[in-house]
Design a protein around this motif. Structure first.
Motif, short mmCIF file in Angstrom:
data_model
loop_
_atom_site.label_atom_id
_atom_site.label_comp_id
_atom_site.label_asym_id
_atom_site.label_seq_id
_atom_site.Cartn_x
_atom_site.Cartn_y
_atom_site.Cartn_z
N GLY A 194 2.04 -16.62 -11.00
CA GLY A 194 0.96 -16.82 -10.05
C GLY A 194 1.21 -16.11 -8.74
N VAL A 195 2.45 -16.14 -8.26
CA VAL A 195 2.80 -15.45 -7.02
C VAL A 195 2.65 -13.94 -7.19
CG1 VAL A 195 4.70 -14.93 -5.44
CG2 VAL A 195 4.29 -17.28 -6.16
N PHE A 196 3.10 -13.39 -8.31
CA PHE A 196 2.97 -11.95 -8.55
C PHE A 196 1.51 -11.52 -8.57
CE2 PHE A 196 7.37 -11.71 -9.22
CZ PHE A 196 7.75 -10.40 -9.43
N VAL A 197 0.66 -12.27 -9.26
CA VAL A 197 -0.76 -11.94 -9.32
C VAL A 197 -1.37 -12.06 -7.93
CG1 VAL A 197 -2.99 -12.63 -10.28
CG2 VAL A 197 -0.97 -12.58 -11.74
N ALA A 198 -0.99 -13.08 -7.17
CA ALA A 198 -1.52 -13.28 -5.83
C ALA A 198 -1.12 -12.15 -4.88
CB ALA A 198 -1.05 -14.62 -5.28
N ILE A 199 0.11 -11.67 -4.99
CA ILE A 199 0.54 -10.54 -4.16
C ILE A 199 -0.27 -9.30 -4.49
CG2 ILE A 199 2.44 -8.92 -3.72
CD1 ILE A 199 4.35 -11.34 -4.05
N GLN A 200 -0.48 -9.06 -5.76
CA GLN A 200 -1.29 -7.90 -6.16
C GLN A 200 -2.72 -8.03 -5.64
OE1 GLN A 200 -0.90 -7.41 -10.40
NE2 GLN A 200 1.33 -7.31 -10.27
N TRP A 201 -3.27 -9.23 -5.68
CA TRP A 201 -4.62 -9.45 -5.17
C TRP A 201 -4.67 -9.21 -3.67
CZ3 TRP A 201 -6.35 -13.06 -1.60
CH2 TRP A 201 -7.72 -13.15 -1.46
N ALA A 202 -3.70 -9.78 -2.92
CA ALA A 202 -3.69 -9.66 -1.47
C ALA A 202 -3.48 -8.21 -1.01
CB ALA A 202 -2.60 -10.54 -0.87
N LYS A 203 -2.69 -7.45 -1.74
CA LYS A 203 -2.42 -6.05 -1.40
C LYS A 203 -3.44 -5.08 -2.01
CE LYS A 203 1.41 -6.53 0.94
NZ LYS A 203 1.54 -6.06 2.30
N ARG A 204 -4.43 -5.64 -2.74
CA ARG A 204 -5.48 -4.85 -3.38
C ARG A 204 -4.91 -3.81 -4.36
NH1 ARG A 204 -10.11 -6.09 -0.45
NH2 ARG A 204 -9.65 -6.96 1.59
N MET A 205 -3.94 -4.24 -5.13
CA MET A 205 -3.29 -3.36 -6.10
C MET A 205 -4.00 -3.42 -7.45
SD MET A 205 0.60 -4.52 -5.18
CE MET A 205 1.39 -3.51 -6.40
N HIS A 206 -3.89 -2.35 -8.23
CA HIS A 206 -4.34 -2.31 -9.63
C HIS A 206 -5.79 -2.69 -9.83
CE1 HIS A 206 -0.12 -1.84 -10.42
NE2 HIS A 206 0.16 -3.03 -9.97
N GLY A 207 -6.66 -2.31 -8.91
CA GLY A 207 -8.09 -2.57 -9.08
C GLY A 207 -8.59 -3.81 -8.37
N PHE A 208 -7.73 -4.60 -7.74
CA PHE A 208 -8.19 -5.79 -7.03
C PHE A 208 -8.98 -5.44 -5.77
CE2 PHE A 208 -4.82 -8.27 -9.27
CZ PHE A 208 -5.66 -9.25 -9.78
N GLY A 209 -8.88 -4.22 -5.28
CA GLY A 209 -9.61 -3.84 -4.07
C GLY A 209 -10.96 -3.22 -4.33
N LEU A 210 -11.30 -3.02 -5.60
CA LEU A 210 -12.58 -2.40 -5.93
C LEU A 210 -13.73 -3.36 -5.70
CD1 LEU A 210 -11.62 -0.61 -9.27
CD2 LEU A 210 -11.77 0.40 -6.99
N PRO A 211 -14.91 -2.83 -5.31
CA PRO A 211 -16.07 -3.71 -5.19
C PRO A 211 -16.42 -4.32 -6.54
CG PRO A 211 -16.52 -1.53 -4.26
CD PRO A 211 -15.18 -1.47 -4.92
N ALA A 212 -17.08 -5.47 -6.51
CA ALA A 212 -17.40 -6.18 -7.75
C ALA A 212 -18.28 -5.35 -8.69
CB ALA A 212 -18.10 -7.49 -7.42
N ASN A 213 -19.16 -4.55 -8.16
CA ASN A 213 -20.05 -3.75 -9.00
C ASN A 213 -19.57 -2.32 -9.19
OD1 ASN A 213 -21.77 -5.92 -9.27
ND2 ASN A 213 -22.98 -5.36 -7.48
N GLY A 214 -18.40 -1.97 -8.63
CA GLY A 214 -17.97 -0.58 -8.68
C GLY A 214 -16.79 -0.37 -9.43
#
Length: 129
Positions: free
Chosen positions: A109-129
């Protein structure tokens, strides 16, 4: 705020939510659908979670933590109490397995959360893009 600026995602809050195995975005939806399987998206806020690339990171960190905690305790118990080897190995085997099973989903959970917070691996893409 311009379109190129992005809303900051606080990493500390995200990591605490990940430790609790909750969605790093809203903190209320469950992140995992099983013991280690990450959901496609949060059932509460609909944040996509399938972008994660945790791979073997949580397992390596779990082994690192368990080893650094249990090895000194093993030496201390052996020197202090001098128990029968079967008792010592049984107690520490159970301890290592229990601690590993507790830590592994939380560290994932911490690893996934870090990736989300840092916008890594597609987490920074807009929802429709």
């Amino acid at each position: 705020m311009t379109e190129t600026q992005e809303i900051e995602r606080p990493i500390k809050d995200a990591m605490l939510r990940g430790w609790r195995r909750r969605c790093p975005s809203c903190g209320s939806g469950p992140m995992l659908s099983g013991y280690l399987k990450v959901r496609e998206s949060c059932p509460v806020c609909k944040e996509e979670l399938h972008h994660h690339r945790a791979d073997d990171g949580p397992a390596y960190v779990t082994i690192l933590i368990v080893g650094h905690l249990m090895a000194p305790m093993l030496m201390w118990a052996f020197v202090k109490f001098q128990p029968d080897p079967w008792i010592l190995s049984t107690v520490f085997t159970v301890g290592c397995v229990t601690l590993s099973l507790y830590l592994l989903p939380r560290l994932k959970g911490v690893f996934v959360a870090i990736q989300w917070a840092k916008r890594m691996h597609g987490f920074g893409l807009p929802a429709n893009g």
